[in-house]
Design a protein around this motif. Structure first.
Motif, PDB file in Angstrom:
ATOM      1  N   ASP A 148       0.790 -10.579  -7.467  1.00  0.00           N
ATOM      2  CA  ASP A 148       1.439 -10.717  -6.153  1.00  0.00           C
ATOM      3  C   ASP A 148       1.987  -9.380  -5.653  1.00  0.00           C
ATOM      4  O   ASP A 148       1.807  -9.017  -4.483  1.00  0.00           O
ATOM      5  N   SER A 149       2.670  -8.676  -6.562  1.00  0.00           N
ATOM      6  CA  SER A 149       3.268  -7.401  -6.126  1.00  0.00           C
ATOM      7  C   SER A 149       2.180  -6.370  -5.817  1.00  0.00           C
ATOM      8  O   SER A 149       2.321  -5.545  -4.910  1.00  0.00           O
ATOM      9  N   ALA A 166       0.904  -7.305  -2.423  1.00  0.00           N
ATOM     10  CA  ALA A 166       1.925  -6.918  -1.428  1.00  0.00           C
ATOM     11  C   ALA A 166       1.904  -5.409  -1.200  1.00  0.00           C
ATOM     12  O   ALA A 166       1.986  -4.926  -0.062  1.00  0.00           O
ATOM     13  N   SER A 174      -1.132  -4.553   0.830  1.00  0.00           N
ATOM     14  CA  SER A 174      -0.989  -4.974   2.235  1.00  0.00           C
ATOM     15  C   SER A 174      -0.146  -3.963   3.014  1.00  0.00           C
ATOM     16  O   SER A 174      -0.358  -3.754   4.211  1.00  0.00           O
TER      17      SER A 174
END
Lengths: 50, 382
Positions: B3-4, B7, B10
């Motif tokens: 997830d990190s 992120a 992104s």
């Protein structure tokens, strides 16, 4: 001062252009005067004397 | 972990996302910035200004860079030198240090051509009002007709900061286009007989003392008649006084080289930084470019017509072509007049006479802006 845009524009045009010519004319007179007070020859003469 | 990582990635793609979703104005401005760089580098159109303006435009339109927002480099430069009018005034010290007013001092009557060359400013003012601009916006747009970048920036930054970007880009672009804009107007308004009038060599008649006192006299006269413009005239005449007094050569050289160069870079970047797509791409921008063009054409028309009047009054001793040099684009306008005169008579040397009108135009443009500001002050509008 309250005035419509045409009064504003025409006033600024007349006073602005007149003021520009007046200022520039005064400057040209001042230059002519300066040239009369300090002519080129006199400046040269002063240098020679010095 | 995954997830990190996503992120983080992104964050790197946020700029592209912004461009695809609502970045059309930014893309257009990136192209405009590229065009300014092309004109400056490849075509050498006012490169000292168009290169930093173009690059500033590119920088501010890269999404999410925040360079043009509070704390960003471009906003910092804007606040440091444009919002408080410092940069244009420092440029004026340099211009004063570079200009030799000798030709206009030799023939003071020619100074009047410098006043006539400002007529376009006032007609453009009416045009801007007719198009619905507010009075102070109209004044700022009209000053493009002074053909004098620093003056246009000085007035716009005070009275129409929201229009500063298009006004300054228009002012500098049209100054560079003087050799294209002026000759057809000069030909249309003069007869073949008038174009070949020879004005003879200028006899040297100005003493060093006159040249030294000139900037002081100009400062006093214009300061008293139009005090609101004193920062403009005062700085240009300070530069010229330093040049003529001859005892501060280091300051003179610094003004015309190091200071002028550094300020030009900062000024260009800061102006480019105001060209953010969403703020710049408006119908008003196109209108301002159109009116800037009209202003410079009208200046030329008025200058040449006044030149014709002076020709008639002096019994044919003045070549009306030099009236076109009564605008402030120094020394480009003088060279255009000289070249135009030589097109019709290879032995006609109008350069020094045109340079006189052109330096008169430099003074005239500042006087016109100063008078306008003082009249506005008198009307209670500023």
């Amino acid at each position: 001062m309250d005035m419509d845009k045409w009064t504003f524009g025409l006033t600024l045009m007349i006073v602005g252009m007149g003021g520009t010519f007046l200022t520039v004319w005064v400057l040209s007179l001042m230059i002519t005067l300066l040239k009369k007070i300090y002519p080129l020859a006199r400046d040269r003469g002063e240098k020679k004397n010095a | 972990m995954l997830d990190s990582t996503v992120a983080g990635l992104s964050g790197m793609l946020a700029g592209f996302n912004f461009l695809f979703q609502h970045g059309l104005p930014n893309v257009i401005m990136l192209l405009i910035g590229g065009t300014l760089l092309y004109l400056g580098v490849k075509k050498e159109v006012e490169p000292l200004l168009l290169v930093p303006i173009g690059f500033g435009c590119v920088l501010v339109n890269i999404p999410l860079s925040e360079l043009g927002e509070a704390g960003g480099l471009l906003k910092l430069l804007y606040d440091m030198g444009i919002a408080n009018e410092l940069f244009p005034l420092l440029i004026f010290v340099g211009i004063g240090a570079m200009i030799d007013f000798g030709p206009v001092l030799e023939n003071p009557k020619i100074l009047l051509l410098g006043a006539a060359g400002q007529f376009g400013i006032f007609l453009t003012l009416l045009l801007a009002l007719a198009l619905g601009f507010a009075p102070l916006e109209a004044v700022s747009i009209a000053v493009i007709g002074a053909c004098d970048g620093p003056t246009a920036i000085y007035v716009a930054s005070q009275y129409a900061p929201q229009l500063l970007a298009p006004i300054s880009v228009a002012a500098y672009s049209y100054m560079a286009l003087v050799p294209i804009i002026q000759p057809p107007i000069m030909r249309a308004l003069t007869t073949p007989k008038e174009r070949v009038i020879r004005m003879g060599a200028i006899k040297r008649s100005v003493s060093p003392r006159t040249k030294l006192l000139f900037p002081i006299v100009v400062t006093l006269v214009t300061g008293l008649l139009a005090p609101k413009g004193l920062p403009l005239m005062g700085t240009i005449m300070l530069g010229n006084f330093m040049r003529e007094c001859g005892v501060v050569a280091r300051l003179t050289k610094a003004s015309e080289n190091e200071i002028a160069n550094v300020v030009t870079l900062f000024l260009g970047l800061a102006i480019g930084g105001t060209m953010e797509g969403h703020a710049f791409l408006k119908p008003e921008t196109m209108a301002i470019f159109g009116m800037g063009f009209v202003a410079i054409c009208l200046d030329t028309v008025a200058g040449v017509l006044f030149g014709k009047l002076m020709c008639w009054l002096t019994g044919g001793k003045i070549n009306p072509l030099i009236g076109a040099a009564g605008i402030s684009a120094y020394p480009m306008a003088a060279r255009v007049v000289h070249n135009e005169g030589q097109r019709y008579d290879k032995r006609n040397y109008l350069l020094m006479h045109a340079a006189g009108a052109n330096t008169g135009g430099q003074i005239g443009s500042v006087v016109a802006a100063a008078v306008m500001l003082s009249v506005l002050k008198g009307m209670g509008l500023i």
